[in-house]
Design a protein around this motif. Sequence first.
Motif, PDB file in Angstrom:
ATOM      1  N   UNK A  33       0.846  -1.186   0.000  1.00  0.00           N
ATOM      2  CA  UNK A  33       0.000   0.000   0.000  1.00  0.00           C
ATOM      3  C   UNK A  33       0.884   1.239   0.000  1.00  0.00           C
ATOM      4  N   UNK A  34       0.330   2.327  -0.513  1.00  0.00           N
ATOM      5  CA  UNK A  34       1.057   3.601  -0.566  1.00  0.00           C
ATOM      6  C   UNK A  34       0.187   4.665   0.082  1.00  0.00           C
ATOM      7  N   UNK A  35       0.760   5.386   1.022  1.00  0.00           N
ATOM      8  CA  UNK A  35       0.037   6.423   1.748  1.00  0.00           C
ATOM      9  C   UNK A  35       0.170   7.777   1.056  1.00  0.00           C
ATOM     10  N   UNK A  36      -0.738   8.712   1.324  1.00  0.00           N
ATOM     11  CA  UNK A  36      -0.629  10.062   0.746  1.00  0.00           C
ATOM     12  C   UNK A  36       0.706  10.711   1.102  1.00  0.00           C
ATOM     13  N   UNK A  37       1.376  11.279   0.083  1.00  0.00           N
ATOM     14  CA  UNK A  37       2.637  11.979   0.306  1.00  0.00           C
ATOM     15  C   UNK A  37       3.839  11.086   0.529  1.00  0.00           C
ATOM     16  N   UNK A  38       3.682   9.769   0.315  1.00  0.00           N
ATOM     17  CA  UNK A  38       4.744   8.810   0.600  1.00  0.00           C
ATOM     18  C   UNK A  38       5.415   8.338  -0.686  1.00  0.00           C
ATOM     19  N   UNK A  39       6.711   8.002  -0.582  1.00  0.00           N
ATOM     20  CA  UNK A  39       7.422   7.350  -1.682  1.00  0.00           C
ATOM     21  C   UNK A  39       7.659   5.902  -1.311  1.00  0.00           C
ATOM     22  N   UNK A  40       7.027   5.010  -2.082  1.00  0.00           N
ATOM     23  CA  UNK A  40       7.218   3.572  -1.895  1.00  0.00           C
ATOM     24  C   UNK A  40       8.065   3.075  -3.050  1.00  0.00           C
TER      25      UNK A  40
END
Length: 615
Positions: A33-40
Motif C-alpha cells: 500500500x502507498x500512503x498520501x505523500x509517501x514514496x514507496x
Amino acid sequence: MPLTEPLLQVEGLKTWFETLAGTVRAVDGVDFEINPGETFVLLGESGCGKSMTALSVMRLIAVPPGHIAAQRIVLENRNLLELPERAMRKLRGRKIAMIFQEPQTSLNPVFTIGDQIGESLRVHLGLRRYSLRQRVLELLEAVGIPHPRQRIDDYPHQFSGGMRQRVMIAMALAGEPELLIADEPTTALDVTIQAQILELLKGLQRERGLSILLITHDLGVVSQMADRIGVMYAGHLVEQASRERFFADPLHPYSRKLFEALPTHGKRDQRLNVIQGNVPPLTQPFKACRFADRCDFAWEACRIQAPKWILAESGYHVRCHLYDPDIAPSRPPAGQDNYARSPLSAVQPAGQVLLKVEDLKVYFPIRKGILRRMSGHIKAVDGVSLEIRRAETLALVGESGCGKTTTGKGILQLLPVTAGSVRFNGEELTRLKGRALRQRRADFQVIFQDPFASMNPRMTVADIVEEGMIVQRVGGSAEARQERVAELLQRVGLPAEARDRYPHEFSGGQRQRICIARALAVKPKLIVCDEPTSALDVSVQAQILNLLREVQHEFGLSYLFITHNLAVVEYLAHRIAVMYLGRIVEEGTVTQVLQRPQHSYTKTLLAAVPSVERD
C-alpha cells in the motif's frame, strides 16, 4: 508518517501471460500500500516483476496474452480492476500518472513537446488555446526546462536525455495526479542529471503532496528517495520495511546479496559477491522458496515448502523460513553463510607505456544551407592527452556529451582524427591506413555499451566470437578456433551449449559476457570499455566487474574504461581522467581524484553521486 487511509492498496495481485512455453507468472501475489505523500520503492533485478506491477496498477497490460488473475487494486476506495476501460482512461493522467523508463521511445517524434504536454491538459482539465499554452509553459518551468518559451515548439530529438526525462515528468504532472509512478526514471543518466531529476521529484512531492511509486534497481537512488521499500524477486515481494530499517540491517538473504555486490574502494582487493545461478523460470508453479537454489542459508525445508509472509518486527515483513518460528528450528546448526570473499590482489601496472595520446582532436563539421556549406565545427574532442601503461586501468569519466566515447573511437581509429598523436606500443596509429591498420587492430579491441546492438542477431555465439579470429587470421585451423571459442565461453562463465544459440536468447549480462569473449578472442593488449555496466543490475554488474578484473590478471590487459559510474571507477580503476566539454580537466590516482579533487567540476560530479547510507 502519520496517515489515516492509504491512497493505493494492492492486494494479491497476479499478472500472468499465456505463451507457447506455458503460463508466465510475471507478478504472482503481491501486496503493498502507498500512503498520501509517501514514496514507496519497488527494488529488484530486471525480470522480477517491478514494471509489470506498475503496468498492472495502470491497467496497461496487453490482453491477450496477458491478464490480471487476482485480486484487488484499490485507489481511493475504487477497485480499478472492476472499472471499464472508459473509466480507466479518465483516471490515467488525472488521478494516476506514469513516467516510463525510456523517454525517447515514449515521446511521439512527430509532435512538439508543447502539443504532447497539452494533450493531457485538454483531455483532463479542459484547457484551450492561451490558457493551455500558459499552463504548458508553467509546467516546463516547474520541471527545469531552460527558456521554456523558446523550447515549447521543439521536438523530442532536439532535447538531451535528461531534458526528455523532464518533459516526461511535465506530461505526467499535467493532469495534477495524486499518484505518480516512476519506472527507472534515472537509468543510464549521468550522476549530475540523475541528481537533478531526483531532486525535482522530491521538490514536486513536497509542493503537491504527491504519492510516488518508484521502481529502480539502484540502491543509491533507494537510499535517497524511499520512505518504505518493497524488495521483489521472481514475481513476488520477499521483504518490506522502512528505509531506515532496511538499510540498517536487511533480513532476506537476497537483499543482503544486493548490498554485498556493490563495488566500493574497500573491496578493491577482493572479488565482489555475486548471486550464483539464475532467476527460476516463471512458467512453473512454485511450491517452495523461489530463492532457495541461490541462497547461502537454504536447507531442506526451503526446497519443499514455500515461506510465509512473516511480520519479523513492527512494520517489517519478510518472506523467509529463517524468521518463521515454526520452521527455523529445523535448520541444521552448522548452516551458515557459505560465502567468503575471494581475495584478489590488485594488478600492478608495469612501467612501460602501452598507449600515449597527445593533443588529440576530433572535430565534426557543421554544414548549413541548400549547398551544405561548412559554417563551423563541433569540437567533440579538443586536445586530449593521456597515457595507459601495461596492465593498467584508466577510467575516463564525465557527463554524456563531454567527448568520452568519441575519444575512445578516435584512439581506436574508428573515427577520423582531426589532429594529434596516438602512439600504441611505440607505433603511430594515425599514419596507418588500410591493411596495415586492420592488422594492428588485433592489439586493441572494444566492448560497446549496448551488447545487443553490437552483435549480428543472425549469427550464433560461436560465429560472433570466431569472426575476429578469422578476420585477423589468428587461432590456427578451424578446429583450433572452435576449441578457442569453447575455452573463451567457459572463461567468461557461459555454458558450452551457448555456442549454438543467438544473441536474443541471452540476458543483458550474458550478452556482455559474449562481447568480452569476442574481445579476448584475438588476444588484445588494450580494451576500450565503453560503459559496459551501465543499466545492468547490481549483481550482474558485479559479475562483469569480477570478470574484467580476472582477465586483466590472467592476460595482463590494459583498459580504457569509459563510464559515469564513480562507484565502479573506485573499485576497478588505477587512475582517473575527468573530462568536460572535450577536454581533460583533472587526472590522478583514484585516491587523489575521489578523495582530494581539485577541479570544481570534479567536486560537482562527486557531490551528485547518491550514497548508500547504512544506518
